[in-house]
Design a protein around this motif. Structure first.
Motif, short mmCIF file in Angstrom:
data_model
loop_
_atom_site.label_atom_id
_atom_site.label_comp_id
_atom_site.label_asym_id
_atom_site.label_seq_id
_atom_site.Cartn_x
_atom_site.Cartn_y
_atom_site.Cartn_z
N ILE A 62 0.71 -1.19 -0.06
CA ILE A 62 -0.03 -0.08 0.12
C ILE A 62 1.08 1.37 -0.02
N PRO A 63 0.79 2.26 -0.94
CA PRO A 63 1.54 3.37 -0.99
C PRO A 63 1.46 4.32 0.20
N ASP A 64 2.53 4.77 0.61
CA ASP A 64 2.44 5.82 1.65
C ASP A 64 1.28 7.03 1.18
N GLY A 65 0.57 7.32 2.44
CA GLY A 65 -0.24 8.49 1.94
C GLY A 65 -1.45 8.07 1.55
N ALA A 66 -1.91 6.45 1.47
CA ALA A 66 -3.00 6.06 0.94
C ALA A 66 -4.02 6.04 2.12
N ARG A 67 -5.25 6.19 1.88
CA ARG A 67 -6.23 6.22 2.90
C ARG A 67 -7.37 5.05 2.73
N LEU A 68 -7.57 4.62 3.67
CA LEU A 68 -8.66 3.61 3.82
C LEU A 68 -10.09 3.93 3.80
N GLU A 69 -10.82 3.91 2.74
CA GLU A 69 -12.12 4.33 2.42
C GLU A 69 -12.86 3.22 1.72
N ASN A 70 -14.21 2.79 2.34
CA ASN A 70 -15.33 1.98 1.94
C ASN A 70 -14.49 0.59 1.29
N GLY A 71 -13.36 0.16 2.47
CA GLY A 71 -12.84 -1.35 2.28
C GLY A 71 -11.70 -1.19 1.27
N SER A 72 -11.30 -0.11 0.48
CA SER A 72 -10.41 0.17 -0.51
C SER A 72 -9.26 1.14 0.08
N TRP A 73 -8.02 0.99 -0.29
CA TRP A 73 -7.02 1.95 -0.05
C TRP A 73 -6.96 2.70 -1.51
N HIS A 74 -7.09 3.97 -1.18
CA HIS A 74 -7.30 4.98 -2.16
C HIS A 74 -5.66 5.76 -2.16
N TYR A 75 -5.34 5.84 -3.47
CA TYR A 75 -3.76 6.68 -3.48
C TYR A 75 -3.97 7.30 -5.01
N GLN A 76 -2.80 8.26 -4.90
CA GLN A 76 -2.42 9.02 -6.41
C GLN A 76 -1.07 8.71 -6.48
N ARG A 77 -0.54 8.44 -7.58
CA ARG A 77 0.84 8.45 -8.05
C ARG A 77 1.00 9.43 -8.96
N PRO A 78 2.11 10.37 -8.72
CA PRO A 78 2.39 11.27 -9.79
C PRO A 78 3.15 10.70 -10.89
N LEU A 79 2.55 10.58 -12.09
CA LEU A 79 3.11 10.14 -13.09
C LEU A 79 2.85 10.97 -14.20
N PRO A 80 3.86 11.25 -15.30
CA PRO A 80 3.72 11.96 -16.54
C PRO A 80 2.50 11.15 -17.47
#
Length: 128
Positions: free
Chosen positions: A61-79
């Motif tokens: 699970i990436p750093d900064g991910a948040r658990l919401e409705n049973g899933s880990w939500h996150y964003q990765r800065p990619l071009p």
């Protein structure tokens, strides 16, 4: 209009008139669902939010991910990705493309995953 092309090495196998989609699949070992939201732009596919139901082999699970409705939500800065390369084999199962309120397996447009063609690419392209 810019849409989504599916194919390989610039050869279009299918074209979809969409401006955004979710790419979804189940991890081959852990059988955990992953989802990634993309916008289709002239520069390529822009990854927005991603979600995963859990962790396991090769699935931190990436750093900064948040658990919401049973899933880990996150964003990765990619071009922007142009193209997005995906491995697609019978052993791994199929990806799903979700848009307009529903999901369909890639096999709907490309036929079932095949060992002889283990890769597919997705990219933004002009609609003809």
């Amino acid at each position: 209009m810019i849409g989504l092309c599916l194919g390989l090495a610039g050869v279009v196998w299918a074209q979809l008139e969409i401006s955004s989609f979710t790419l979804a699949w189940n991890h081959t070992i852990e059988k955990v669902r992953w989802e990634e939201d993309y916008r289709v732009t002239a520069q390529g596919l822009v990854l927005g939010e991603a979600r995963v139901k859990g962790n396991g082999a090769g699935m931190d699970i990436p750093d900064g991910a948040r658990l919401e409705n049973g899933s880990w939500h996150y964003q990765r800065p990619l071009p922007p990705l142009q193209p997005l390369k995906l491995g697609r084999t019978p052993q791994a199962g199929d990806y799903e493309l979700c848009f307009d309120g529903g999901c369909r397996p890639m096999s709907h447009w490309l036929g079932p995953p095949a060992t002889r063609q283990p890769t597919v690419e997705l990219w933004s392209c002009g609609q003809s």
